[in-house]
Write an enzyme that holds these catalytic residues in place. Sequence first.
Site, short mmCIF file in Angstrom:
data_model
loop_
_atom_site.label_atom_id
_atom_site.label_comp_id
_atom_site.label_asym_id
_atom_site.label_seq_id
_atom_site.Cartn_x
_atom_site.Cartn_y
_atom_site.Cartn_z
N SER A 234 0.82 -1.20 0.00
CA SER A 234 0.00 0.00 0.00
C SER A 234 0.85 1.25 0.00
O SER A 234 1.96 1.28 0.53
CB SER A 234 -0.95 0.00 1.21
N LYS A 235 0.26 2.26 -0.62
CA LYS A 235 0.92 3.54 -0.78
C LYS A 235 1.30 4.13 0.57
O LYS A 235 2.31 4.78 0.73
CB LYS A 235 -0.07 4.45 -1.52
N ARG A 236 0.44 3.90 1.57
CA ARG A 236 0.66 4.51 2.87
C ARG A 236 1.75 3.79 3.66
O ARG A 236 2.57 4.41 4.30
CB ARG A 236 -0.65 4.53 3.67
N ARG A 237 1.74 2.47 3.56
CA ARG A 237 2.62 1.68 4.38
C ARG A 237 3.99 1.46 3.75
O ARG A 237 5.00 1.39 4.42
CB ARG A 237 1.97 0.32 4.59
N ASP A 238 3.99 1.29 2.44
CA ASP A 238 5.19 0.78 1.79
C ASP A 238 5.74 1.77 0.77
O ASP A 238 5.03 2.64 0.30
CB ASP A 238 4.85 -0.53 1.07
#
Length: 460
Positions: A234-238
């Site tokens: 995910s864009k937010r996590r990774d």
Amino acid sequence: MPPRVRIAPSPTGYFHVGTGRTALFNWLFARQQGGTFVLRIEDTDTARNRDEHIEGILRALRWLGLDWDEGPYFQSQRSELYQAAIEKLIDIRAVYACDCTAEQIQQRAKERGGPPGYDGHCRDRGLEPTAGRMLRFRVPPGQSGFHDLVRGEVPRDNKDLEDFGVRKSNGDPLFILANVVDDADMAISHVIRGEDHVSNTHKYLLLWDALDCGDKPEFAHLPLLYNDQRKKLSKRRDKVAVEDYRDEGYLPEAMVNYLALLGWSPGGDREILTREEMVAEFELGGVKSAGAIFDERKLQSVNSEYLRALPVDEMVARSQAWLLARWEPIAGLVQERARTLGEVYTMTDFLYRPAPVVDPAEWDKGVAKNPAFASILEAVRRRFADIEWEAEAIQQAVVAAGLEAGVEQLGKAQAPVRLAVTGRSVGPPLWQSLELLGRDHTVERVTAGLERLQAAALSG
Ligand code: GLU
């Protein structure tokens, strides 16, 4: 007939490693079969599209060496085609107008229990398909299963499909309509895309039939990518932007090699293979349907193999070229301020290090001098989220953030931003520097600065 395939990214974010993998598989298939690789920018979502992301798509594809044969086509320039398709759907009564609000749909779903989604409320109301009303596809009874080259049979009973939208109430075509119309118009023979589109494919096929588009393409849905904790990437996590890997100094040929292994393998325990070998050996039917792990450590090990295989002088040349590419766009500005060649590097290292080098003494001094330090960073972070990402707009946002925090002098307003983002209190002009660094990295660093302040407040 040689195949025609496409990569169809939406310019709503940075070019994702998953899109890179999908582009690569399309490209490998096209090159191997003597086919055509089309680039189509799916920019119908005007609220979320950004020009900087269109540039980013082209740059990332070029960096990976995935040359396209046709395009870029832009959906925003093809609205007449979608309009014609919508009129046809209206004429044959395959769609109907709907004036339900999202709240009403939700409310009714809650009342009847069961799955959320549209209940066909307007199906037989005979509303005029006037502007301002959404159009929905009248899903017929029957089956819309399909055969997938990766996943095998994907059955679906139409009674499990809601009457999906094809045109928004503001008149814009919805994703699925533009996607089908374009694949038909561009004579795409194989739709190779991410697994997240499987459920769209049933709707796609219904629309395809209603519009009488002729021979259907084949489908290959590529496995989703997971991170090393087995969570969906995910864009937010990774770290998912292809260009971040370029900026950190990965070699494009290593990146391509690694992307090829995400769902496919050449057999045996071979992992390192040249582009020519990939083109020769790639098989859509050999792609696995199970999710693939995107593991940066694995990528690192592939990259280090490629790096070691370079002759030393080429390694030197390429690392110099990489370094130069990071800061050269502001070289003229650096020249105005640097007193030595050494300073050229200290003034620009924020562009090629993953995080700025913050001198704790400088930081404490900066914070102590400026009571509005935190409020400026807060305001800047908020304002940076949705301005156009270019020097002048960045400057205006900082000025406005300063005023909001009660600071009128521009120098004082920009100091916390410079310190948080570059780690230093002097450097090249800030606006152009931030433009070059990019929105996401800038915002990330402003956020890290705020966290640093919070941590200090807690411990102090
Ligand atoms: N625009 C879609 C996306 O970015 C791709 C659609 C497709 O490949 O059919 O996910």
